[in-house]
Design a protein around this motif. Structure first.
Motif, PDB file in Angstrom:
ATOM      1  N   THR A 194     -17.583 -56.324 -18.213  1.00  0.00           N
ATOM      2  CA  THR A 194     -17.888 -55.543 -17.025  1.00  0.00           C
ATOM      3  C   THR A 194     -18.454 -54.188 -17.453  1.00  0.00           C
ATOM      4  O   THR A 194     -18.484 -53.859 -18.646  1.00  0.00           O
ATOM      5  N   THR A 195     -18.943 -53.423 -16.499  1.00  0.00           N
ATOM      6  CA  THR A 195     -19.590 -52.141 -16.795  1.00  0.00           C
ATOM      7  C   THR A 195     -19.042 -51.048 -15.892  1.00  0.00           C
ATOM      8  O   THR A 195     -18.626 -51.316 -14.748  1.00  0.00           O
ATOM      9  N   TYR A 196     -19.055 -49.817 -16.413  1.00  0.00           N
ATOM     10  CA  TYR A 196     -18.609 -48.649 -15.657  1.00  0.00           C
ATOM     11  C   TYR A 196     -19.632 -47.529 -15.792  1.00  0.00           C
ATOM     12  O   TYR A 196     -20.277 -47.375 -16.839  1.00  0.00           O
ATOM     13  N   LEU A 197     -19.729 -46.735 -14.741  1.00  0.00           N
ATOM     14  CA  LEU A 197     -20.592 -45.561 -14.741  1.00  0.00           C
ATOM     15  C   LEU A 197     -19.781 -44.351 -14.310  1.00  0.00           C
ATOM     16  O   LEU A 197     -19.128 -44.375 -13.260  1.00  0.00           O
ATOM     17  N   TYR A 198     -19.802 -43.304 -15.145  1.00  0.00           N
ATOM     18  CA  TYR A 198     -19.127 -42.046 -14.803  1.00  0.00           C
ATOM     19  C   TYR A 198     -20.090 -41.195 -13.992  1.00  0.00           C
ATOM     20  O   TYR A 198     -21.219 -40.918 -14.417  1.00  0.00           O
ATOM     21  N   LEU A 199     -19.657 -40.771 -12.826  1.00  0.00           N
ATOM     22  CA  LEU A 199     -20.509 -40.020 -11.906  1.00  0.00           C
ATOM     23  C   LEU A 199     -20.370 -38.516 -12.069  1.00  0.00           C
ATOM     24  O   LEU A 199     -21.298 -37.763 -11.763  1.00  0.00           O
ATOM     25  N   GLY A 200     -19.221 -38.058 -12.545  1.00  0.00           N
ATOM     26  CA  GLY A 200     -18.910 -36.631 -12.593  1.00  0.00           C
ATOM     27  C   GLY A 200     -17.728 -36.340 -11.689  1.00  0.00           C
ATOM     28  O   GLY A 200     -17.441 -37.092 -10.747  1.00  0.00           O
ATOM     29  N   GLU A 201     -17.043 -35.271 -11.988  1.00  0.00           N
ATOM     30  CA  GLU A 201     -15.865 -34.930 -11.194  1.00  0.00           C
ATOM     31  C   GLU A 201     -16.270 -34.419  -9.816  1.00  0.00           C
ATOM     32  O   GLU A 201     -17.133 -33.542  -9.711  1.00  0.00           O
ATOM     33  N   PRO A 202     -15.665 -34.951  -8.747  1.00  0.00           N
ATOM     34  CA  PRO A 202     -16.017 -34.520  -7.388  1.00  0.00           C
ATOM     35  C   PRO A 202     -15.875 -33.006  -7.236  1.00  0.00           C
ATOM     36  O   PRO A 202     -14.889 -32.413  -7.667  1.00  0.00           O
ATOM     37  N   GLY A 203     -16.888 -32.395  -6.648  1.00  0.00           N
ATOM     38  CA  GLY A 203     -16.872 -30.948  -6.422  1.00  0.00           C
ATOM     39  C   GLY A 203     -17.324 -30.129  -7.607  1.00  0.00           C
ATOM     40  O   GLY A 203     -17.500 -28.904  -7.484  1.00  0.00           O
ATOM     41  N   LYS A 204     -17.521 -30.766  -8.763  1.00  0.00           N
ATOM     42  CA  LYS A 204     -17.937 -30.026  -9.958  1.00  0.00           C
ATOM     43  C   LYS A 204     -19.364 -30.355 -10.364  1.00  0.00           C
ATOM     44  O   LYS A 204     -20.133 -29.465 -10.715  1.00  0.00           O
ATOM     45  N   SER A 205     -19.697 -31.640 -10.377  1.00  0.00           N
ATOM     46  CA  SER A 205     -21.058 -32.029 -10.738  1.00  0.00           C
ATOM     47  C   SER A 205     -21.356 -33.386 -10.127  1.00  0.00           C
ATOM     48  O   SER A 205     -20.442 -34.178  -9.872  1.00  0.00           O
ATOM     49  N   THR A 206     -22.624 -33.650  -9.873  1.00  0.00           N
ATOM     50  CA  THR A 206     -23.041 -34.944  -9.352  1.00  0.00           C
ATOM     51  C   THR A 206     -23.719 -35.738 -10.462  1.00  0.00           C
ATOM     52  O   THR A 206     -24.103 -35.199 -11.508  1.00  0.00           O
ATOM     53  N   TYR A 207     -23.882 -37.008 -10.210  1.00  0.00           N
ATOM     54  CA  TYR A 207     -24.569 -37.868 -11.168  1.00  0.00           C
ATOM     55  C   TYR A 207     -25.979 -37.331 -11.449  1.00  0.00           C
ATOM     56  O   TYR A 207     -26.401 -37.216 -12.603  1.00  0.00           O
ATOM     57  N   ARG A 208     -26.710 -36.987 -10.401  1.00  0.00           N
ATOM     58  CA  ARG A 208     -28.087 -36.508 -10.574  1.00  0.00           C
ATOM     59  C   ARG A 208     -28.126 -35.228 -11.404  1.00  0.00           C
ATOM     60  O   ARG A 208     -28.971 -35.069 -12.291  1.00  0.00           O
ATOM     61  N   GLU A 209     -27.209 -34.310 -11.138  1.00  0.00           N
ATOM     62  CA  GLU A 209     -27.182 -33.043 -11.874  1.00  0.00           C
ATOM     63  C   GLU A 209     -26.893 -33.238 -13.354  1.00  0.00           C
ATOM     64  O   GLU A 209     -27.356 -32.466 -14.191  1.00  0.00           O
ATOM     65  N   ARG A 210     -26.153 -34.274 -13.684  1.00  0.00           N
ATOM     66  CA  ARG A 210     -25.758 -34.508 -15.071  1.00  0.00           C
ATOM     67  C   ARG A 210     -26.853 -35.171 -15.889  1.00  0.00           C
ATOM     68  O   ARG A 210     -26.786 -35.204 -17.118  1.00  0.00           O
ATOM     69  N   LEU A 211     -27.875 -35.721 -15.239  1.00  0.00           N
ATOM     70  CA  LEU A 211     -28.935 -36.436 -15.948  1.00  0.00           C
ATOM     71  C   LEU A 211     -29.828 -35.478 -16.738  1.00  0.00           C
ATOM     72  O   LEU A 211     -30.091 -34.349 -16.311  1.00  0.00           O
ATOM     73  N   ARG A 212     -30.310 -35.972 -17.878  1.00  0.00           N
ATOM     74  CA  ARG A 212     -31.363 -35.261 -18.572  1.00  0.00           C
ATOM     75  C   ARG A 212     -32.632 -35.321 -17.734  1.00  0.00           C
ATOM     76  O   ARG A 212     -32.802 -36.198 -16.873  1.00  0.00           O
ATOM     77  N   LYS A 213     -33.552 -34.404 -17.989  1.00  0.00           N
ATOM     78  CA  LYS A 213     -34.742 -34.245 -17.153  1.00  0.00           C
ATOM     79  C   LYS A 213     -35.528 -35.542 -17.022  1.00  0.00           C
ATOM     80  O   LYS A 213     -35.968 -35.916 -15.925  1.00  0.00           O
ATOM     81  N   LYS A 214     -35.704 -36.250 -18.145  1.00  0.00           N
ATOM     82  CA  LYS A 214     -36.471 -37.503 -18.129  1.00  0.00           C
ATOM     83  C   LYS A 214     -35.874 -38.509 -17.156  1.00  0.00           C
ATOM     84  O   LYS A 214     -36.594 -39.147 -16.366  1.00  0.00           O
ATOM     85  N   TYR A 215     -34.564 -38.652 -17.186  1.00  0.00           N
ATOM     86  CA  TYR A 215     -33.900 -39.662 -16.361  1.00  0.00           C
ATOM     87  C   TYR A 215     -33.769 -39.203 -14.912  1.00  0.00           C
ATOM     88  O   TYR A 215     -33.795 -40.030 -13.991  1.00  0.00           O
ATOM     89  N   ARG A 216     -33.686 -37.897 -14.707  1.00  0.00           N
ATOM     90  CA  ARG A 216     -33.678 -37.380 -13.336  1.00  0.00           C
ATOM     91  C   ARG A 216     -35.038 -37.614 -12.682  1.00  0.00           C
ATOM     92  O   ARG A 216     -35.130 -37.971 -11.497  1.00  0.00           O
ATOM     93  N   SER A 217     -36.125 -37.445 -13.456  1.00  0.00           N
ATOM     94  CA  SER A 217     -37.468 -37.709 -12.925  1.00  0.00           C
ATOM     95  C   SER A 217     -37.642 -39.181 -12.584  1.00  0.00           C
ATOM     96  O   SER A 217     -38.218 -39.530 -11.539  1.00  0.00           O
ATOM     97  N   LEU A 218     -37.135 -40.061 -13.459  1.00  0.00           N
ATOM     98  CA  LEU A 218     -37.192 -41.493 -13.161  1.00  0.00           C
ATOM     99  C   LEU A 218     -36.456 -41.816 -11.869  1.00  0.00           C
ATOM    100  O   LEU A 218     -36.952 -42.574 -11.025  1.00  0.00           O
ATOM    101  N   MET A 219     -35.267 -41.236 -11.704  1.00  0.00           N
ATOM    102  CA  MET A 219     -34.482 -41.471 -10.501  1.00  0.00           C
ATOM    103  C   MET A 219     -35.241 -40.981  -9.260  1.00  0.00           C
ATOM    104  O   MET A 219     -35.331 -41.703  -8.252  1.00  0.00           O
ATOM    105  N   ASN A 220     -35.808 -39.787  -9.327  1.00  0.00           N
ATOM    106  CA  ASN A 220     -36.540 -39.234  -8.183  1.00  0.00           C
ATOM    107  C   ASN A 220     -37.746 -40.103  -7.831  1.00  0.00           C
ATOM    108  O   ASN A 220     -38.031 -40.360  -6.645  1.00  0.00           O
ATOM    109  N   ASN A 221     -38.475 -40.555  -8.852  1.00  0.00           N
ATOM    110  CA  ASN A 221     -39.666 -41.377  -8.602  1.00  0.00           C
ATOM    111  C   ASN A 221     -39.284 -42.722  -7.981  1.00  0.00           C
ATOM    112  O   ASN A 221     -39.955 -43.206  -7.065  1.00  0.00           O
ATOM    113  N   ARG A 222     -38.222 -43.305  -8.484  1.00  0.00           N
ATOM    114  CA  ARG A 222     -37.792 -44.589  -7.915  1.00  0.00           C
ATOM    115  C   ARG A 222     -37.317 -44.441  -6.477  1.00  0.00           C
ATOM    116  O   ARG A 222     -37.620 -45.276  -5.618  1.00  0.00           O
ATOM    117  N   MET A 223     -36.583 -43.378  -6.219  1.00  0.00           N
ATOM    118  CA  MET A 223     -36.085 -43.176  -4.855  1.00  0.00           C
ATOM    119  C   MET A 223     -37.223 -42.884  -3.883  1.00  0.00           C
ATOM    120  O   MET A 223     -37.146 -43.259  -2.699  1.00  0.00           O
TER     121      MET A 223
END
Length: 422
Positions: A194-223
């Motif tokens: 099975t697989t797990y993904l850590y999102l970040g602690e609620p109220g401290k950081s979000t998944y998107r904020e934790r991404l490196r720039k390259k992967y955040r751009s990929l996420m934005n383009n896909r969305m």
């Protein structure tokens, strides 16, 4: 039907007077009853909830026949163990080279390496066991009950003229305890991880904020491609009216999967909302009025589990629909204040590319024929090979913080790390 009682020598719990164990097999969860079930399974865990497995039975899954074992001592219920029989291929998770050879043989012998198996667990993908030995028993008593259960289940398989017996699925955390008790009879092999993904602690950081720039751009383009494709998402509590549209989308995903332990019916999707109430909901994706994707969720106080995906593969590329389904899962989990999501047993490379890690799962296997059991022990690793680890990518700005976060939430994981700084 009640099997003959079997005495065990371990000292019982203070509330359980000494005496023989009584075994009772029934064909419906209704005959177990909610009270006995909840004595043996935590009511806080939605994946082990009585109502979920009531819905699974009520769905009349193809080639599945349910058997439930209740274990008592005097007036007390000590264990509830759901089992089922179904026809399976021994090569269900074998590598391609093994399956190619088997496919050639099956042209002449259609039933080659197909078995009617007797399984301890559930047909649906909960990524954990259903060994319902009541948790308040002291360990020596629990171990003795578990050994007696294994003997009774194997005896039941023989009575039903079934050869292969296996237990699905044991987590990394549970494996040592069960292996110590059952290894004289059962062999232990890997299941699909099975697989797990850590999102970040609620109220401290979000998944998107934790991404490196390259992967955040990929996420934005896909969305952005969701709107370009004219797609919209809706979260629905009572999705029963969409069951007939959800089922073929689920089948599209299933038919492309190498791992196929069950085939859900339309009734499973139709019945689940009424039985599960607030503990189930669906995320639906529409193009116009046509349903093109869905994710089915179960929730309790600790977890929100995305357990089944349906996808119209005609839209997979146009709307980056698979990736966007995962991003919507992340959005849902963050809205519920969750730090970790379990993403299940398929598409390991894709999930690694968004930062997920692998946690292994295990099966306990036994064959009632001593010769075939010896072959299982000898060739189990070939028939049930370990899940290949996908190459890790430096998805997050702080990979150590990501790994620390997973460990903090009790997630066991492995990562194949090439040390690169992508």
């Amino acid at each position: 039907m009640t099997a003959s009682a079997t005495a065990i020598g371990s000292a019982p719990a203070p509330h359980a007077p000494p005496g023989p164990l009584e075994f009772r097999w029934v064909s419906s969860i209704q005959d177990i009853g909610r009270e006995a079930w909840n004595t043996c399974f935590p009511t806080s865990d939605v994946m082990q909830a009585y109502e979920l497995h009531q819905a699974t039975e009520a769905a009349s899954l193809e080639d599945v026949q349910f058997h439930y074992l209740q274990v008592r001592s005097a007036s007390e219920v000590l264990a509830v163990v759901p089992c089922f029989r179904f026809r399976m291929s021994l090569t269900v998770i074998a590598p391609d080279n093994v399956n190619k050879v088997v496919s050639q043989v099956r042209r002449v012998l259609p039933d080659f390496l197909f078995l009617n198996a007797f399984v301890i667990g559930t047909p649906i993908a909960i990524c954990k066991d259903l060994l319902g030995v009541r948790p308040d028993l002291p360990k020596p008593r629990r171990d003795a009950v578990l050994r007696a259960i294994s003997d009774e289940v194997v005896a039941r398989a023989r009575h039903l003229k079934l050869g292969l017996v296996f237990m699905k699925e044991l987590t990394t955390r549970l494996l040592p305890e069960v292996r110590d008790v059952l290894s004289p009879r059962f062999s232990f092999v890997e299941s699909a991880a099975t697989t797990y993904l850590y999102l970040g602690e609620p109220g401290k950081s979000t998944y998107r904020e934790r991404l490196r720039k390259k992967y955040r751009s990929l996420m934005n383009n896909r969305m952005a491609r969701v709107q370009e494709a004219g797609l919209r998402w809706e979260q629905v509590a009572d999705f029963s009216r969409y069951a007939a549209q959800m089922h073929p989308l689920y089948l599209q995903v299933l038919n492309r999967s190498k791992i196929r332990f069950e085939t859900l019916s339309v009734d499973f999707f139709a019945r689940l909302p009424a039985l599960m109430g607030e503990r189930v909901f669906a995320l639906l994706c529409f193009k116009g009025e046509e349903l093109v994707s869905f994710e089915l969720f179960l929730k309790d106080d600790e977890w929100v589990h995305p357990i089944y995906l349906g996808l119209d593969y005609r839209m997979r590329d146009e709307g980056a629909l698979y990736f966007n389904s995962i991003y919507k899962i992340v959005e849902v989990l963050e809205a519920h204040g969750k730090a970790v999501v379990q993403l299940g047993q398929t598409s390991y490379a894709v999930k690694a590319s968004i930062g997920a890690v692998v946690d292994r799962l295990y099966l306990a296997v036994h064959h009632t024929n001593p010769v075939l059991d010896a072959l299982l022990k000898r060739f189990g690793a070939e028939l049930f090979p370990p899940t290949p680890l996908p190459r890790s990518q430096r998805v997050f700005r702080d990979m150590k913080e990501n790994d620390d976060g997973l460990a903090r939430h009790g997630i066991h994981f492995e990562r194949l790390d090439d040390g690169s700084e992508e």
